[in-house]
Scaffold this motif. Structure first.
Motif, PDB file in Angstrom:
ATOM      1  N   UNK A 262      -5.003   7.212  33.850  1.00  0.00           N
ATOM      2  CA  UNK A 262      -5.341   8.542  34.364  1.00  0.00           C
ATOM      3  C   UNK A 262      -6.502   9.149  33.567  1.00  0.00           C
ATOM      4  N   UNK A 263      -6.559   8.849  32.284  1.00  0.00           N
ATOM      5  CA  UNK A 263      -7.684   9.324  31.470  1.00  0.00           C
ATOM      6  C   UNK A 263      -8.987   8.720  31.961  1.00  0.00           C
ATOM      7  N   UNK A 264      -8.947   7.419  32.278  1.00  0.00           N
ATOM      8  CA  UNK A 264     -10.142   6.748  32.799  1.00  0.00           C
ATOM      9  C   UNK A 264     -10.556   7.359  34.124  1.00  0.00           C
ATOM     10  N   UNK A 265      -9.586   7.687  34.966  1.00  0.00           N
ATOM     11  CA  UNK A 265      -9.892   8.309  36.253  1.00  0.00           C
ATOM     12  C   UNK A 265     -10.592   9.648  36.055  1.00  0.00           C
ATOM     13  N   UNK A 266     -10.180  10.406  35.050  1.00  0.00           N
ATOM     14  CA  UNK A 266     -10.840  11.688  34.789  1.00  0.00           C
ATOM     15  C   UNK A 266     -12.279  11.463  34.335  1.00  0.00           C
ATOM     16  N   UNK A 267     -12.503  10.391  33.577  1.00  0.00           N
ATOM     17  CA  UNK A 267     -13.873  10.087  33.150  1.00  0.00           C
ATOM     18  C   UNK A 267     -14.750   9.719  34.337  1.00  0.00           C
ATOM     19  N   UNK A 268     -14.147   9.116  35.344  1.00  0.00           N
ATOM     20  CA  UNK A 268     -14.895   8.729  36.530  1.00  0.00           C
ATOM     21  C   UNK A 268     -15.042   9.884  37.509  1.00  0.00           C
ATOM     22  N   UNK A 269     -14.296  10.965  37.260  1.00  0.00           N
ATOM     23  CA  UNK A 269     -14.335  12.092  38.180  1.00  0.00           C
ATOM     24  C   UNK A 269     -13.651  11.795  39.486  1.00  0.00           C
ATOM     25  N   UNK A 270     -12.658  10.903  39.446  1.00  0.00           N
ATOM     26  CA  UNK A 270     -11.961  10.547  40.681  1.00  0.00           C
ATOM     27  C   UNK A 270     -10.488  10.344  40.382  1.00  0.00           C
ATOM     28  N   UNK A 271      -9.713  10.114  41.409  1.00  0.00           N
ATOM     29  CA  UNK A 271      -8.311   9.794  41.261  1.00  0.00           C
ATOM     30  C   UNK A 271      -7.956   8.725  42.288  1.00  0.00           C
ATOM     31  N   UNK A 272      -6.788   8.134  42.117  1.00  0.00           N
ATOM     32  CA  UNK A 272      -6.398   7.051  43.007  1.00  0.00           C
ATOM     33  C   UNK A 272      -6.318   7.541  44.446  1.00  0.00           C
ATOM     34  N   UNK A 273      -6.898   6.774  45.370  1.00  0.00           N
ATOM     35  CA  UNK A 273      -6.890   7.120  46.786  1.00  0.00           C
ATOM     36  C   UNK A 273      -5.698   6.444  47.456  1.00  0.00           C
TER      37      UNK A 273
END
Length: 286
Positions: A262-273
């Motif tokens: 989830x931390x990595x997703x925040x770095x990417x500015x996205x979340x799981x679709x």
């Protein structure tokens, strides 16, 4: 309490949070250290219009202090447990950050003058931040022994990060080539990879500081008009560029040394679709 933390960054952040809480607590007569006091402190932080992450980080430090005090016999376990029931601030939406495009990232690391020793060093610093996604502290601690060959590829190994030893990360040809130019120009053969450069254009000292890394990023970002850009944004940009190039989420997570995806997703500015998820059509369907 601080000695129980392994990361220098965590120690610094918790020390600042506890000092801030202590000043607030001692600014006027208070009740004993309990849930009510911590709740009032949370309200005080919210009234300062701090971001949700900043408020929750300060509350985490206060809770940690309460439990350490209870373990040392300075506070009852009931009062310490009460501080944990003080809810943090709910985060709304996704935190906005600065992500550089591929062209902007290229312009940034090429901004320093390649004909000077300082320029070679600054190019190497920016290339490592953008190409390997290191934190400021990790870059300042980068040593020659951390640069090793792995699977016919250069890698950064055994580097201690924020949460302890970081996973081995690949060192791209671009980054290694830029590092080699700096190392050859500075005539280095061991110790820390990055050193200070005096006004006379000669390297000196044994290492650089996190503050120097900050100023390097700010200097060239301002030169290119990337206002508000910070070293953490280069780490964030590294993740985004890896993802745009087809990098797998788990591999980006390993590269950045995140415990939680989830931390990595925040770095990417996205979340799981969930709708149209990546595992909807993987070839095993009848």
């Amino acid at each position: 309490m601080l000695d129980s933390l392994r990361s220098p960054e965590s120690k610094r952040g918790y020390r600042h949070a506890i000092d801030e809480f202590t000043r607030w607590y001692c600014s006027e007569p208070r009740l004993s250290f309990n849930k009510t006091v911590v709740t009032r402190y949370r309200i005080y932080l919210e009234n300062r219009r701090l971001a949700a992450g900043s408020v929750n980080g300060r509350l985490a430090a206060v809770r940690c202090l309460a439990y350490e005090a209870a373990d040392a016999g300075l506070l009852s376990s009931e009062l310490a447990a009460g501080t944990r029931r003080v809810k943090g601030v709910k985060k709304l939406g996704v935190r906005l950050g600065n992500w550089l495009t591929c062209d902007e990232a290229r312009r940034l690391w090429q901004a320093p003058d390649a004909d000077t020793l300082k320029g070679k060093r600054d190019r190497a610093i920016l290339a490592v931040l953008l190409g390997c996604g290191l934190r400021r502290r990790e870059l300042a601690d980068l040593d020659f022994r951390h640069l090793q060959g792995r699977e016919e590829h250069w890698a950064i190994v055994d580097l201690v990060g924020k949460g302890g030893p970081s996973p081995d990360g690949a060192c791209t040809r671009l980054v290694k080539g830029t590092l080699d130019l700096w190392i050859a120009a500075a005539n280095l053969s061991g110790g820390r990879v990055f050193r200070c450069v005096c006004r006379a254009g000669k390297q000196w000292g044994e290492a650089v500081t996190e503050r120097l890394v900050w100023h390097v990023v700010k200097q060239y970002a301002a030169k290119l008009g990337f206002f508000g850009l910070a070293p953490r944004d280069l780490r964030r940009s590294c993740a985004k560029l890896c993802h745009s190039a087809g990098g797998e989420l788990d591999q980006i997570q390993f590269l950045l040394g995140h415990v939680s995806v989830q931390t990595t997703e925040r770095y990417l500015g996205c979340k799981q679709r969930i709708r149209g998820a990546v595992n909807d059509h993987i070839g095993i369907e009848p």
